[in-house]
Structure formats: structure tokens, C-alpha cells
Design a protein around this motif. Structure first.
Motif, mmCIF file in Angstrom:
data_model
loop_
_atom_site.group_PDB
_atom_site.id
_atom_site.type_symbol
_atom_site.label_atom_id
_atom_site.label_comp_id
_atom_site.label_asym_id
_atom_site.label_seq_id
_atom_site.Cartn_x
_atom_site.Cartn_y
_atom_site.Cartn_z
ATOM 1 N N ALA A 105 0.832 -1.208 0.000
ATOM 2 C CA ALA A 105 0.000 0.000 0.000
ATOM 3 C C ALA A 105 0.863 1.254 0.000
ATOM 4 O O ALA A 105 0.560 2.228 -0.711
ATOM 5 C CB ALA A 105 -0.937 -0.013 1.206
ATOM 6 N N SER A 106 1.946 1.240 0.766
ATOM 7 C CA SER A 106 2.828 2.409 0.806
ATOM 8 C C SER A 106 3.540 2.616 -0.527
ATOM 9 O O SER A 106 3.673 3.753 -0.996
ATOM 10 C CB SER A 106 3.872 2.231 1.912
ATOM 11 O OG SER A 106 3.255 2.150 3.178
ATOM 12 N N GLU A 107 3.988 1.521 -1.134
ATOM 13 C CA GLU A 107 4.688 1.618 -2.418
ATOM 14 C C GLU A 107 3.799 2.207 -3.504
ATOM 15 O O GLU A 107 4.173 3.171 -4.189
ATOM 16 C CB GLU A 107 5.180 0.237 -2.838
ATOM 17 C CG GLU A 107 5.844 0.197 -4.207
ATOM 18 C CD GLU A 107 6.084 -1.217 -4.696
ATOM 19 O OE1 GLU A 107 6.302 -1.390 -5.914
ATOM 20 O OE2 GLU A 107 6.048 -2.162 -3.878
ATOM 21 N N ILE A 108 2.606 1.628 -3.658
ATOM 22 C CA ILE A 108 1.713 2.101 -4.713
ATOM 23 C C ILE A 108 1.152 3.475 -4.365
ATOM 24 O O ILE A 108 0.986 4.338 -5.243
ATOM 25 C CB ILE A 108 0.582 1.081 -4.957
ATOM 26 C CG1 ILE A 108 1.184 -0.245 -5.451
ATOM 27 C CG2 ILE A 108 -0.433 1.604 -5.961
ATOM 28 C CD1 ILE A 108 0.172 -1.340 -5.706
ATOM 29 N N GLY A 109 0.874 3.712 -3.090
ATOM 30 C CA GLY A 109 0.382 5.023 -2.674
ATOM 31 C C GLY A 109 1.399 6.121 -2.939
ATOM 32 O O GLY A 109 1.038 7.221 -3.386
ATOM 33 N N THR A 110 2.668 5.830 -2.699
ATOM 34 C CA THR A 110 3.717 6.814 -2.986
ATOM 35 C C THR A 110 3.805 7.092 -4.477
ATOM 36 O O THR A 110 3.999 8.242 -4.901
ATOM 37 C CB THR A 110 5.075 6.303 -2.461
ATOM 38 O OG1 THR A 110 4.978 6.090 -1.045
ATOM 39 C CG2 THR A 110 6.187 7.309 -2.746
ATOM 40 N N MET A 111 3.650 6.041 -5.284
ATOM 41 C CA MET A 111 3.650 6.237 -6.737
ATOM 42 C C MET A 111 2.470 7.096 -7.176
ATOM 43 O O MET A 111 2.580 7.891 -8.108
ATOM 44 C CB MET A 111 3.622 4.886 -7.452
ATOM 45 C CG MET A 111 4.861 4.039 -7.245
ATOM 46 S SD MET A 111 4.795 2.473 -8.162
ATOM 47 C CE MET A 111 4.934 3.085 -9.846
ATOM 48 N N ARG A 112 1.356 6.947 -6.484
ATOM 49 C CA ARG A 112 0.172 7.748 -6.830
ATOM 50 C C ARG A 112 0.395 9.223 -6.497
ATOM 51 O O ARG A 112 0.145 10.093 -7.332
ATOM 52 C CB ARG A 112 -1.048 7.206 -6.082
ATOM 53 C CG ARG A 112 -2.273 8.101 -6.128
ATOM 54 C CD ARG A 112 -2.769 8.304 -7.557
ATOM 55 N NE ARG A 112 -3.494 7.148 -8.051
ATOM 56 C CZ ARG A 112 -3.929 7.041 -9.314
ATOM 57 N NH1 ARG A 112 -3.669 8.010 -10.192
ATOM 58 N NH2 ARG A 112 -4.575 5.969 -9.702
ATOM 59 N N GLY A 215 -3.886 12.752 -1.909
ATOM 60 C CA GLY A 215 -3.277 13.655 -0.946
ATOM 61 C C GLY A 215 -1.770 13.530 -0.952
ATOM 62 O O GLY A 215 -1.134 13.504 -2.008
ATOM 63 N N GLY A 216 -1.190 13.421 0.251
ATOM 64 C CA GLY A 216 0.262 13.378 0.373
ATOM 65 C C GLY A 216 0.729 12.250 1.257
ATOM 66 O O GLY A 216 0.084 11.200 1.353
ATOM 67 N N ALA A 217 1.850 12.475 1.952
ATOM 68 C CA ALA A 217 2.473 11.430 2.758
ATOM 69 C C ALA A 217 1.561 10.955 3.888
ATOM 70 O O ALA A 217 1.543 9.766 4.219
ATOM 71 C CB ALA A 217 3.790 11.945 3.337
ATOM 72 N N LEU A 218 0.802 11.873 4.492
ATOM 73 C CA LEU A 218 -0.103 11.503 5.578
ATOM 74 C C LEU A 218 -1.155 10.518 5.089
ATOM 75 O O LEU A 218 -1.459 9.522 5.763
ATOM 76 C CB LEU A 218 -0.770 12.753 6.161
ATOM 77 C CG LEU A 218 -1.753 12.509 7.323
ATOM 78 C CD1 LEU A 218 -1.035 11.863 8.497
ATOM 79 C CD2 LEU A 218 -2.401 13.822 7.745
ATOM 80 N N GLU A 219 -1.703 10.774 3.907
ATOM 81 C CA GLU A 219 -2.731 9.882 3.347
ATOM 82 C C GLU A 219 -2.147 8.521 2.967
ATOM 83 O O GLU A 219 -2.831 7.508 3.059
ATOM 84 C CB GLU A 219 -3.379 10.539 2.128
ATOM 85 C CG GLU A 219 -4.380 11.644 2.445
ATOM 86 C CD GLU A 219 -3.724 12.896 2.998
ATOM 87 O OE1 GLU A 219 -4.392 13.668 3.711
ATOM 88 O OE2 GLU A 219 -2.520 13.110 2.706
ATOM 89 N N VAL A 220 -0.887 8.501 2.554
ATOM 90 C CA VAL A 220 -0.228 7.217 2.258
ATOM 91 C C VAL A 220 -0.137 6.380 3.528
ATOM 92 O O VAL A 220 -0.391 5.172 3.517
ATOM 93 C CB VAL A 220 1.178 7.444 1.661
ATOM 94 C CG1 VAL A 220 1.942 6.122 1.553
ATOM 95 C CG2 VAL A 220 1.080 8.094 0.295
ATOM 96 N N GLY A 221 0.230 7.012 4.635
ATOM 97 C CA GLY A 221 0.296 6.299 5.906
ATOM 98 C C GLY A 221 -1.060 5.767 6.342
ATOM 99 O O GLY A 221 -1.170 4.632 6.822
ATOM 100 N N LYS A 222 -2.105 6.578 6.152
ATOM 101 C CA LYS A 222 -3.452 6.128 6.508
ATOM 102 C C LYS A 222 -3.890 4.964 5.624
ATOM 103 O O LYS A 222 -4.523 4.014 6.100
ATOM 104 C CB LYS A 222 -4.441 7.288 6.373
ATOM 105 C CG LYS A 222 -4.276 8.374 7.423
ATOM 106 C CD LYS A 222 -5.299 9.484 7.222
ATOM 107 C CE LYS A 222 -5.166 10.567 8.290
ATOM 108 N NZ LYS A 222 -6.139 11.674 8.073
ATOM 109 N N ALA A 223 -3.569 5.045 4.331
ATOM 110 C CA ALA A 223 -3.929 3.956 3.411
ATOM 111 C C ALA A 223 -3.231 2.666 3.803
ATOM 112 O O ALA A 223 -3.819 1.573 3.741
ATOM 113 C CB ALA A 223 -3.565 4.343 1.977
ATOM 114 N N SER A 224 -1.981 2.778 4.224
ATOM 115 C CA SER A 224 -1.234 1.598 4.665
ATOM 116 C C SER A 224 -1.893 0.955 5.875
ATOM 117 O O SER A 224 -2.084 -0.267 5.927
ATOM 118 C CB SER A 224 0.206 2.004 4.993
ATOM 119 O OG SER A 224 0.927 0.916 5.506
ATOM 120 N N THR A 225 -2.277 1.775 6.838
ATOM 121 C CA THR A 225 -2.953 1.264 8.034
ATOM 122 C C THR A 225 -4.300 0.651 7.689
ATOM 123 O O THR A 225 -4.643 -0.443 8.161
ATOM 124 C CB THR A 225 -3.140 2.395 9.062
ATOM 125 O OG1 THR A 225 -1.869 2.942 9.402
ATOM 126 C CG2 THR A 225 -3.820 1.879 10.314
#
Length: 248
Positions: A105-112, A215-225
Motif C-alpha cells: 500500500a505504501s509503495e503504490i500510494g507513494t507512486m500515486r 493527498g500526500g504522505a499523511l494519506e499514504v500512511g493512513k492507506a497503509s494502516t
């Protein structure tokens, strides 16, 4: 977004995962890379947990055998059944959902959020299939082999814990491992089958949450969780349903 909207978007995503595949050379290269990153790199953690949990299962079984009516080989039998039916396929899958699911989730979210996925789509690449299909197939096909290793190490851990504690002999433990195997061997196929289901759920749910980050880095963390929580709940529900369908 409510639960039903998430489910609808999830199945819509799966439709695109299996459509318009990339050329074979690109796919297979990514397939084996993902198998290495997701499954093979998780084997040390799986092995460590399995070995010691097998020892704990056997010791707890031995300490609770207060009835003289129970034969000693029951320790090996219960350790085998607990390992094959629940510990290795289900508990290890829940742990891997935390490790692998959050990473995906973090990998793909960061790419997004860094617009790398947008760049793939501009080039005419099916970004969903390109990013997700190798991960999903690699995990689904290779994870059962890691679970077989988990089962073996768990049983070895149970044996070693017993003989070092002088609670039972090697012969007694092996008799328990072999007890009623002609009747119960279909449990192994059931465990490996549901392992493939769990592996598919872990990767596909993690991909879904990562791909839909806004969004940004915060949303990536939430998506991972959120991906870890959703995968864990879904695994438990799937485990209950599969047990009702297959074993009851």
C-alpha cells in the motif's frame, strides 16, 4: 466513502487487473521480482515465528493433559492439527498482512502521490495491471510454499521443545504426528487452498488502498494502516466462511 462503495470499486479494480496484460518479458520479470520481494524475503520472519509457536503449542498441550485417559501421542496430534488447520495458514497470513500489506500500500500510494501512476497512464500502460497483477499472482502462487515451510518448522519446534523439556519422547511425538493421517490428510489441502485465498486478499486489498490514495504522505500512511485492518478482517471472515463450506 461507505463500505459498499469500497467493495464496488475493489471489484471494478480487479476487472482491470486481469485485462490488457503487458508483454510477457515485462510481466515475468516483474513476477519473479515480486515473488522475491513479497514471499521469499518474508521467509526468515515466517520461519522464526513458526518454530517458536510450534514449541509453545506442544508445551501448552502437554501441560494441559491432566486426564490419564488421553494417550501421550495426543500432544503430537494436537500440535499437528493446530498447525495445519489454523496457525500456519491463518495466523501467519494475518502477520504477513501487516508486513507485506503495508509495504504494498505504501509503495503504490507513494507512486500515486508522486504522479508516477499518471505517467504510466499517459504512456498508454494499464497501470492497474502493470503494478498489481505480478504482485497478486506471485503472492498467490508462492505463498503456499512458505506456509508448507511454516508447518514443517512448527512441527520441528514442537518436537524440540518437548524433548528438551523431557515432557515426551521423540517416538511418542512422531506417533502423534502420524495418528489418523489417512483420515485427516485432506486438512492439508484445505489449509493450502485457503492460504491462496488469503494471499490474494492481502495483496489485492493492499493494492486497492494504495492505488486510491489522494493527498500526500499523511494519506499514504493512513492507506497503509487501512489496508492492514481491512485485510485482517477480510481474512478472518474468509476463514470462517471457508471452514463452514469445507469442514462442516
Amino acid at each position: 466513502m461507505n463500505l459498499f462503495e469500497h467493495i464496488g470499486k475493489y471489484f471494478m479494480m480487479l476487472k482491470f487487473v486481469f485485462s490488457k496484460p503487458e508483454k510477457g518479458s515485462v510481466f515475468w520479470e516483474r513476477f519473479f521480482t515480486e515473488a522475491q520481494n513479497i514471499v521469499i524475503n518474508s521467509i526468515p520472519l515466517i520461519g522464526f515465528l513458526s518454530f517458536f509457536m510450534g514449541g509453545v503449542i506442544s508445551l501448552q498441550t502437554a501441560s494441559n493433559m491432566s486426564s490419564p485417559l488421553l494417550p501421550e501421542y495426543t500432544i503430537g496430534y494436537i500440535t499437528r492439527q493446530s498447525t495445519i488447520l489454523e496457525f500456519s495458514p491463518t495466523i501467519i497470513s494475518l502477520i504477513i498482512a501487516g508486513k507485506v500489506g503495508s509495504n504494498i500500500a505504501s509503495e503504490i500510494g507513494t507512486m500515486r502521490v508522486t504522479e508516477q501512476i499518471d505517467a504510466l497512464e499517459i504512456m498508454g500502460v494499464n497501470s492497474i495491471g502493470f503494478l498489481m497483477l505480478p504482485k497478486i499472482l506471485a503472492t498467490t502462487l508462492f505463498f503456499p510454499f512458505a506456509i508448507i515451510l511454516s508447518m514443517l518448522l512448527s512441527l520441528i519446534g514442537g518436537w524440540l521443545a518437548g524433548i528438551t523439556s523431557n515432557l515426551y519422547s521423540t517416538k511418542t511425538y512422531i506417533v502423534g504426528l502420524r495418528a489418523f493421517w489417512n483420515v485427516d490428510q485432506h486438512h492439508l489441502y484445505y489449509a493450502l487452498g485457503k492460504t491462496m485465498v488469503f494471499a490474494f486478499l492481502i495483496t489485492s486489498i493492499a493494492c486497492y488502498y494504495g492505488y486510491n490514495v489522494k493527498g500526500g504522505a499523511l494519506e499514504v500512511g493512513k492507506a497503509s494502516t487501512n489496508s492492514v485492518v481491512a485485510a485482517s478482517v477480510t481474512i478472518l471472515l474468509a476463514n470462517y466462511i471457508l471452514t463452514q463450506l469445507v469442514l462442516i
